[in-house]
Design a protein around this motif. Structure first.
Motif, mmCIF file in Angstrom:
data_model
loop_
_atom_site.group_PDB
_atom_site.id
_atom_site.type_symbol
_atom_site.label_atom_id
_atom_site.label_comp_id
_atom_site.label_asym_id
_atom_site.label_seq_id
_atom_site.Cartn_x
_atom_site.Cartn_y
_atom_site.Cartn_z
ATOM 1 N N THR A 45 0.816 -1.210 0.000
ATOM 2 C CA THR A 45 0.000 0.000 0.000
ATOM 3 C C THR A 45 0.853 1.266 0.000
ATOM 4 O O THR A 45 0.348 2.358 -0.271
ATOM 5 N N PHE A 46 2.140 1.121 0.311
ATOM 6 C CA PHE A 46 3.049 2.265 0.317
ATOM 7 C C PHE A 46 3.904 2.326 -0.948
ATOM 8 O O PHE A 46 4.650 3.284 -1.142
ATOM 9 N N THR A 47 3.814 1.297 -1.794
ATOM 10 C CA THR A 47 4.716 1.168 -2.937
ATOM 11 C C THR A 47 4.672 2.377 -3.866
ATOM 12 O O THR A 47 5.715 2.972 -4.185
ATOM 13 N N ASP A 48 3.498 2.764 -4.313
ATOM 14 C CA ASP A 48 3.394 3.870 -5.264
ATOM 15 C C ASP A 48 3.874 5.185 -4.660
ATOM 16 O O ASP A 48 4.448 6.031 -5.362
ATOM 17 N N HIS A 49 3.653 5.363 -3.357
ATOM 18 C CA HIS A 49 4.107 6.583 -2.687
ATOM 19 C C HIS A 49 5.626 6.627 -2.605
ATOM 20 O O HIS A 49 6.241 7.691 -2.776
ATOM 21 N N LEU A 50 6.247 5.475 -2.363
ATOM 22 C CA LEU A 50 7.705 5.420 -2.336
ATOM 23 C C LEU A 50 8.285 5.669 -3.726
ATOM 24 O O LEU A 50 9.313 6.342 -3.873
ATOM 25 N N PHE A 56 11.731 6.724 -8.353
ATOM 26 C CA PHE A 56 12.091 5.424 -8.910
ATOM 27 C C PHE A 56 11.017 4.987 -9.893
ATOM 28 O O PHE A 56 9.907 5.539 -9.913
ATOM 29 N N ASP A 57 11.347 3.986 -10.706
ATOM 30 C CA ASP A 57 10.291 3.291 -11.417
ATOM 31 C C ASP A 57 10.000 1.990 -10.675
ATOM 32 O O ASP A 57 10.673 1.654 -9.698
ATOM 33 N N ARG A 58 8.997 1.245 -11.136
ATOM 34 C CA ARG A 58 8.557 0.061 -10.393
ATOM 35 C C ARG A 58 9.640 -1.014 -10.318
ATOM 36 O O ARG A 58 9.819 -1.654 -9.287
ATOM 37 N N ASN A 59 10.372 -1.210 -11.381
ATOM 38 C CA ASN A 59 11.432 -2.223 -11.375
ATOM 39 C C ASN A 59 12.555 -1.861 -10.421
ATOM 40 O O ASN A 59 13.140 -2.728 -9.766
ATOM 41 N N GLU A 60 12.874 -0.597 -10.334
ATOM 42 C CA GLU A 60 13.960 -0.155 -9.443
ATOM 43 C C GLU A 60 13.582 -0.364 -7.981
ATOM 44 O O GLU A 60 14.398 -0.848 -7.180
ATOM 45 N N LEU A 61 12.333 -0.029 -7.630
ATOM 46 C CA LEU A 61 11.908 -0.248 -6.254
ATOM 47 C C LEU A 61 11.795 -1.738 -5.958
ATOM 48 O O LEU A 61 12.153 -2.193 -4.865
ATOM 49 N N SER A 62 11.331 -2.512 -6.923
ATOM 50 C CA SER A 62 11.240 -3.964 -6.744
ATOM 51 C C SER A 62 12.620 -4.574 -6.521
ATOM 52 O O SER A 62 12.788 -5.490 -5.720
ATOM 53 N N THR A 63 13.633 -4.044 -7.219
ATOM 54 C CA THR A 63 14.994 -4.542 -7.053
ATOM 55 C C THR A 63 15.519 -4.224 -5.656
ATOM 56 O O THR A 63 16.170 -5.064 -5.015
ATOM 57 N N ALA A 64 15.236 -3.023 -5.171
ATOM 58 C CA ALA A 64 15.648 -2.650 -3.811
ATOM 59 C C ALA A 64 14.955 -3.547 -2.785
ATOM 60 O O ALA A 64 15.582 -3.990 -1.804
ATOM 61 N N TYR A 65 13.692 -3.824 -3.027
ATOM 62 C CA TYR A 65 12.931 -4.705 -2.124
ATOM 63 C C TYR A 65 13.513 -6.113 -2.149
ATOM 64 O O TYR A 65 13.655 -6.761 -1.098
ATOM 65 N N LEU A 66 13.874 -6.591 -3.332
ATOM 66 C CA LEU A 66 14.475 -7.912 -3.479
ATOM 67 C C LEU A 66 15.793 -7.993 -2.707
ATOM 68 O O LEU A 66 16.023 -8.929 -1.931
ATOM 69 N N MET A 67 16.657 -7.018 -2.904
ATOM 70 C CA MET A 67 17.971 -7.052 -2.265
ATOM 71 C C MET A 67 17.864 -6.947 -0.744
ATOM 72 O O MET A 67 18.558 -7.654 -0.001
ATOM 73 N N GLY A 68 16.982 -6.091 -0.269
ATOM 74 C CA GLY A 68 16.793 -5.961 1.173
ATOM 75 C C GLY A 68 16.227 -7.222 1.788
ATOM 76 O O GLY A 68 16.658 -7.654 2.870
ATOM 77 N N THR A 69 15.285 -7.843 1.088
ATOM 78 C CA THR A 69 14.666 -9.060 1.600
ATOM 79 C C THR A 69 15.642 -10.230 1.590
ATOM 80 O O THR A 69 15.711 -11.004 2.551
ATOM 81 N N GLN A 108 10.689 8.538 6.551
ATOM 82 C CA GLN A 108 11.511 9.689 6.183
ATOM 83 C C GLN A 108 12.638 9.311 5.228
ATOM 84 O O GLN A 108 13.567 10.083 5.025
ATOM 85 N N VAL A 109 12.581 8.110 4.644
ATOM 86 C CA VAL A 109 13.736 7.595 3.909
ATOM 87 C C VAL A 109 14.112 8.467 2.715
ATOM 88 O O VAL A 109 15.301 8.641 2.422
ATOM 89 N N ASP A 110 13.135 9.048 2.038
ATOM 90 C CA ASP A 110 13.460 9.907 0.905
ATOM 91 C C ASP A 110 14.137 11.187 1.352
ATOM 92 O O ASP A 110 15.119 11.646 0.752
ATOM 93 N N ARG A 111 13.643 11.780 2.430
ATOM 94 C CA ARG A 111 14.238 13.009 2.960
ATOM 95 C C ARG A 111 15.653 12.752 3.463
ATOM 96 O O ARG A 111 16.562 13.571 3.260
ATOM 97 N N ILE A 112 15.835 11.619 4.121
ATOM 98 C CA ILE A 112 17.159 11.272 4.637
ATOM 99 C C ILE A 112 18.144 11.097 3.483
ATOM 100 O O ILE A 112 19.266 11.618 3.516
ATOM 101 N N SER A 113 17.729 10.371 2.453
ATOM 102 C CA SER A 113 18.641 10.102 1.339
ATOM 103 C C SER A 113 18.974 11.368 0.554
ATOM 104 O O SER A 113 20.133 11.588 0.178
ATOM 105 N N PHE A 114 17.978 12.222 0.312
ATOM 106 C CA PHE A 114 18.235 13.461 -0.417
ATOM 107 C C PHE A 114 19.093 14.422 0.397
ATOM 108 O O PHE A 114 19.990 15.081 -0.143
#
Length: 445
Positions: A45-50, A56-69, A108-114
């Motif tokens: 439910t937070f995916t599109d907001h992130l 990011f595009d959907r594949n980029e966020l999916s890749t980050a999710y894959l690597m973290g998991t 706050q992950v976007d604010r922290i990273s930027f």
């Protein structure tokens, strides 16, 4: 041992007017529900907001999710061994506090990273900075929520029961199914009402810091540590039950369990379900849009699924105390096949209805298989290590789901290709499941 100390503080479970194991079922059930923010259906439910916030595009966020998991999966066997040492009470308290901090970090992950990139003059590689920060967030979220909190909550409940293990799990599964079913709608309401950032902060206060107090006060690991026996039996009844098939004759180590066929059949079955359900829920809205169904239908799909899961979990929990687990496994795998075939041809009408039925069957039996099997097949002594390894595999495969489904859609033009790949593996495992008998049965002869 640490887990055996302070069991009578602030109260003595042995003095409870009702067998304390039933209270453990309550707290363990709540523990699993509190893990929802770390489950894929909670993240979805937070995916599109992130995606928008991180650019990011959907594949980029999916890749980050894959690597973290995937990274989190490598630590779960160790976490299981730590559970064996310190127990659910202390590990539960620590992991829920950690979950609270993780949810605040992600809000706050976007604010922290930027801000980090701007402060160090890394604007030209902002994407990579953001990718690292969100991957770290997913790693911590999946480890604490989906991984450790779920594992210890399930193990804690099952340690308090033997003859009634399936029945206790069935009761728990009813409320877990309902909790999981409504969580996407609740999270979406919080996001729409307060913003996605405040939604995560509110969840941190409730599921993280708030529930850590519950874990510290009410969680208990073994009934024997509290002067009680499984199922609330007397010592005489326990001796009588030693002759019952369900009581484990041998306490398997992790390495011994890994040398048995049923172990791997179960691990593959649960892992493939994790892969499918994470891929499905992470791309939930997109999957339904590709089938000409809107967001409301997508988010509401879990409600009728939950209704079926409730019935199946109760029936499956009761049956697990009376029949061989491999029969329930075969029904579980059949449900997976129905779900995958339906997803391949998803559209309004029969495919949609059969997908709900298949998901309901699998959702109802998933908890029975992932919870009841390990102590019944391999004993309680090394339950943390065994279930920790199984959870590690489950989390690893769940990491593959979002990217597999996303790649299937963006590169091959349809989510059906991902379903076909899963279907091939599930089909082979269905055949192997006919040989997945309880290894304790041979020892009892």
């Amino acid at each position: 041992m640490i887990k055996e100390q302070y069991n009578h503080v602030p109260f003595n479970p042995a003095k409870s007017p009702v067998f304390y194991g039933w209270f453990v079922v309550l707290w363990g059930t709540l523990g699993i529900i509190m893990s929802v923010p770390g489950q894929t259906m909670g993240v979805s439910t937070f995916t599109d907001h992130l995606i928008d916030a991180l650019r990011f595009d959907r594949n980029e966020l999916s890749t980050a999710y894959l690597m973290g998991t995937i990274a989190s999966s490598f630590l779960l066997t160790r976490a299981g061994k730590l559970y064996d040492k310190i127990g659910a009470r202390w590990l539960g308290t620590m992991v829920t506090i950690a979950l609270g901090f993780v949810l605040i970090y992600l809000s706050q992950v976007d604010r922290i990273s930027f801000s980090f990139a701007e402060a160090l003059g890394l604007d030209t590689i902002q994407f990579y900075v953001s990718f690292i920060f969100v991957t770290l967030g997913f790693f911590m979220l999946r480890f604490t929520g989906q991984g450790v909190l779920t594992m210890l909550s399930r193990n804690m409940m099952m340690k308090w029961f033997n003859r009634k293990r399936g029945f206790a799990n069935g009761i728990s599964s009813v409320f877990v199914s309902m909790g999981f079913a409504i969580s996407p709608l609740v999270f979406d309401f919080l996001i729409e009402s307060y913003s996605w950032r405040w939604a995560w902060i509110l969840l941190a206060l409730v599921a993280g810091f708030g529930f850590s107090v519950v874990a510290l006060i009410f969680f208990r690991d073994n009934p024997e540590d509290c002067g009680l026996e499984q199922d609330g039996d007397s010592h005489e009844q326990v001796e009588e039950q030693e002759r019952v098939l369900h009581r484990a004759e041998k306490q398997y180590t992790l390495k011994e369990a890994q040398r048995s066929l049923p172990f791997w059949v179960m691990v593959v079955a649960l892992s493939m379900q994790a892969l499918y359900i994470t891929g499905f829920t992470f791309n939930l809205v997109s999957i339904f849009e590709s089938a000409n169904m809107d967001k409301t239908v997508a988010l509401a799909v879990f409600v009728p699924t939950s209704a079926i899961s409730v019935f199946i979990s109760l029936a499956g929990g009761w049956l697990s105390d009376h029949i061989k687990m491999k029969y329930l496994l075969l029904v579980f795998l059949f449900g997976q096949i129905v779900s995958l075939v339906s997803l391949s041809f998803l559209s309004p009408g029969l495919p949609y209805a059969f997908m709900i039925i298949g998901n309901g069957i699998v959702g109802g039996l998933f908890s029975v298989l992932s919870t009841v099997v390990w102590p019944r097949f391999y004993g309680r002594k090394h339950l943390g290590a065994i279930s920790g390894f199984a959870m590690s595999s489950l989390v690893f495969f769940s990491a593959m789901g979002p990217l597999l489904f996303s790649f299937s859609f963006t590169e091959l033009g349809s989510y059906a290709w991902a379903a076909y790949a899963c279907l091939a593996i599930v089909g082979v495992n269905f055949i192997a499941a006919f040989k997945a008998d309880n290894p304790q049965e041979k020892l009892a002869r």
